[in-house]
Structures are given as C-alpha cells and as structure tokens.
Design a protein around this motif. Structure first.
Motif, PDB file in Angstrom:
ATOM      1  N   GLN A 205       0.823  -1.202   0.000  1.00 43.27           N
ATOM      2  CA  GLN A 205       0.000   0.000   0.000  1.00 43.27           C
ATOM      3  C   GLN A 205       0.858   1.254   0.000  1.00 43.27           C
ATOM      4  OE1 GLN A 205      -3.369   0.047  -0.227  1.00 43.27           O
ATOM      5  NE2 GLN A 205      -3.262   2.257  -0.392  1.00 43.27           N
ATOM      6  N   VAL A 206       0.667   2.103  -1.005  1.00 43.88           N
ATOM      7  CA  VAL A 206       1.309   3.418  -1.026  1.00 43.88           C
ATOM      8  C   VAL A 206       0.380   4.375  -0.294  1.00 43.88           C
ATOM      9  CG1 VAL A 206       2.159   5.291  -2.465  1.00 43.88           C
ATOM     10  CG2 VAL A 206       2.485   2.920  -3.187  1.00 43.88           C
TER      11      VAL A 206
ATOM     12  N   VAL B  90       0.459   7.670   0.322  1.00 38.15           N
ATOM     13  CA  VAL B  90       0.569   9.101   0.079  1.00 38.15           C
ATOM     14  C   VAL B  90      -0.220   9.465  -1.169  1.00 38.15           C
ATOM     15  CG1 VAL B  90       2.823   9.248   1.175  1.00 38.15           C
ATOM     16  CG2 VAL B  90       2.682   8.849  -1.283  1.00 38.15           C
ATOM     17  N   GLY B  91      -0.462  10.774  -1.337  1.00 34.24           N
ATOM     18  CA  GLY B  91      -1.141  11.249  -2.534  1.00 34.24           C
ATOM     19  C   GLY B  91      -2.620  10.906  -2.555  1.00 34.24           C
ATOM     20  N   ASP B  92      -3.253  11.179  -3.700  1.00 36.90           N
ATOM     21  CA  ASP B  92      -4.679  10.912  -3.869  1.00 36.90           C
ATOM     22  C   ASP B  92      -4.953   9.509  -4.390  1.00 36.90           C
ATOM     23  OD1 ASP B  92      -5.373  13.575  -3.136  1.00 36.90           O
ATOM     24  OD2 ASP B  92      -4.768  14.241  -5.123  1.00 36.90           O
ATOM     25  N   ALA B  93      -4.024   8.949  -5.126  1.00 39.23           N
ATOM     26  CA  ALA B  93      -4.147   7.603  -5.682  1.00 39.23           C
ATOM     27  C   ALA B  93      -2.774   7.187  -6.177  1.00 39.23           C
ATOM     28  CB  ALA B  93      -5.162   7.569  -6.829  1.00 39.23           C
ATOM     29  N   SER B  94      -2.580   5.884  -6.394  1.00 34.49           N
ATOM     30  CA  SER B  94      -1.264   5.424  -6.842  1.00 34.49           C
ATOM     31  C   SER B  94      -1.387   4.109  -7.593  1.00 34.49           C
ATOM     32  CB  SER B  94      -0.318   5.246  -5.647  1.00 34.49           C
ATOM     33  OG  SER B  94      -0.779   4.209  -4.801  1.00 34.49           O
ATOM     34  N   VAL B  95      -0.378   3.840  -8.386  1.00 33.47           N
ATOM     35  CA  VAL B  95      -0.236   2.576  -9.109  1.00 33.47           C
ATOM     36  C   VAL B  95       1.234   2.202  -9.052  1.00 33.47           C
ATOM     37  CG1 VAL B  95      -0.361   1.423 -11.356  1.00 33.47           C
ATOM     38  CG2 VAL B  95      -2.152   3.009 -10.685  1.00 33.47           C
TER      39      VAL B  95
ATOM     40  N   VAL C 152       8.108   0.506 -11.183  1.00 39.09           N
ATOM     41  CA  VAL C 152       7.527   1.784 -11.609  1.00 39.09           C
ATOM     42  C   VAL C 152       6.407   2.132 -10.642  1.00 39.09           C
ATOM     43  CG1 VAL C 152       6.406   3.043 -13.488  1.00 39.09           C
ATOM     44  CG2 VAL C 152       8.037   1.208 -14.016  1.00 39.09           C
ATOM     45  N   THR C 153       6.509   3.286 -10.008  1.00 40.69           N
ATOM     46  CA  THR C 153       5.485   3.740  -9.070  1.00 40.69           C
ATOM     47  C   THR C 153       5.048   5.140  -9.443  1.00 40.69           C
ATOM     48  OG1 THR C 153       6.455   2.426  -7.280  1.00 40.69           O
ATOM     49  CG2 THR C 153       4.918   4.174  -6.650  1.00 40.69           C
ATOM     50  N   THR C 154       3.747   5.317  -9.627  1.00 39.53           N
ATOM     51  CA  THR C 154       3.188   6.635  -9.927  1.00 39.53           C
ATOM     52  C   THR C 154       2.181   7.008  -8.854  1.00 39.53           C
ATOM     53  OG1 THR C 154       3.474   6.373 -12.311  1.00 39.53           O
ATOM     54  CG2 THR C 154       1.885   8.018 -11.593  1.00 39.53           C
TER      55      THR C 154
END
Length: 200
Positions: free
Chosen positions: A119-120, A122-127, A148-150
C-alpha cells in the motif's frame, strides 16, 4: 515543475546525480509493445507521458544501496488528466500479466509484469508495478528488474522508476537483493513537494 525537484543534499538517503531536465507537452509512444493495450506500462517506465502538459525529472541514487538507475519525474496535466492517466495504468495492469517490447538491439523481448500490492499511503491515488525480462547479448546473459510507481497529487503525478540489471548466473537469493522496492518516505516527501508546487 523543475523547481520542485530535489537538489543535491535535499533528499535524505539519496544523491541527486543529474541536473533537472524538462519537457513541455506530451511525447508520442513508439507503439512497439505487444499487445498494444500494454503500451502504457512501458511508456511509464520510459518516461513517455503522452497527454501531459509538462514534465521535469532528475536521476537519483540511494547512498547505501540502489539499483544503478533511478529516475524521479514530476508531471502536470490538464483537468482530470492525471486521474485518467492513472486509470490507463490500472486498466493495462488488469489485462497484461506479460508483454513484449523491442530491446535497444532491436530484438523482441518477453517481459513479465506484476502489480505491486504494497500500500502506497501518500497522494490521492497510486499505481505500482514490476517488470522483469532477460537478455542474451553475445553470450552474456542478464536480467533486468524494473519498479515503476506513480502517485497522483491533484493534477500532477510523481513517477519513480528504478531499474536494476544483474547477471543471470546469480542465485535467486542474490537476485532478490537487487529487486527494487517501494520507498514510502521518498514518495511522501515528493508528494508534499509536488503539492506545494501546485499551490504556488
């Protein structure tokens, strides 16, 4: 965007190993990936953000141990563009357990793909996802592991790409030491920097 990127000495645990580079407007995909529906995954790894307004990036390296190549990119989008971009990655991951792409030598290479389920927070959403492939160049066999993490923050994204190549003769246990892993603290600091840049 470039002003929000970390400078040398400002990113705990990392060295900043290049000057910031910037690009205005999106870049076109080379459409070399098969199946074509998987192209967004290789685009993310290759820093191709087709529908972006602008992007800026630096190369970084962990001070103690790191894959040989890590890139941190901030990208801005028009209204709802960042969310649409993350959705395109999600859709590709749902349908692409593997893909093929062209290597720098022009050979077609089979690539395994797996979604990273850590689970990331931070931020509003992630992939986040990993890619893995092997090459044989003049008898030298190597394997590449790419993470690769965005993370989306408002109408901007942070993308961290970590590539690690190792000789395939290493044992599986030693190879695992080179597999890139999520760095939550890095993502948290850069999400804060991106959010601040959007407010200023």
């Amino acid at each position: 965007m470039a002003a929000a990127l970390p400078e040398e000495g400002a990113l705990p645990g990392y060295r900043v190993t290049s000057a910031p580079e910037t690009k205005t407007g999106g870049e076109k995909s080379d459409h070399s990936v098969r199946p074509a529906a998987c192209q967004p995954l290789e685009d993310a790894r290759s820093r191709v953000f087709a529908d972006s307004v602008a992007s800026a990036w630096v190369n970084i390296s962990a001070q103690e141990f790191a894959p040989p190549t890590e890139t941190l990119t901030f990208t801005s989008y028009r209204s709802r563009g960042a969310g649409a971009y993350l959705s395109s990655l999600d859709t590709a991951l749902d349908t692409c357990p593997s893909l093929s792409l062209l290597s720098r030598y022009g050979d077609r290479v089979d690539v395994g793909v797996e979604r990273v389920k850590d689970q990331v927070s931070v931020g509003d959403a992630s992939v986040s996802f990993r890619m893995h492939w092997a090459l044989n160049v003049d008898g030298f066999k190597s394997e590449t592991y790419s993470l690769v993490t965005t993370v989306r923050s408002g109408e901007g994204t942070i993308t961290v790409v970590s590539d690690s190549s190792v000789g395939s003769q290493l044992s599986d246990a030693k190879k695992r030491a080179f597999v890139p892993k999520l760095d939550q603290q890095l993502l948290e600091r850069q999400a804060d920097a991106l959010g601040e840049a959007q407010r200023s």
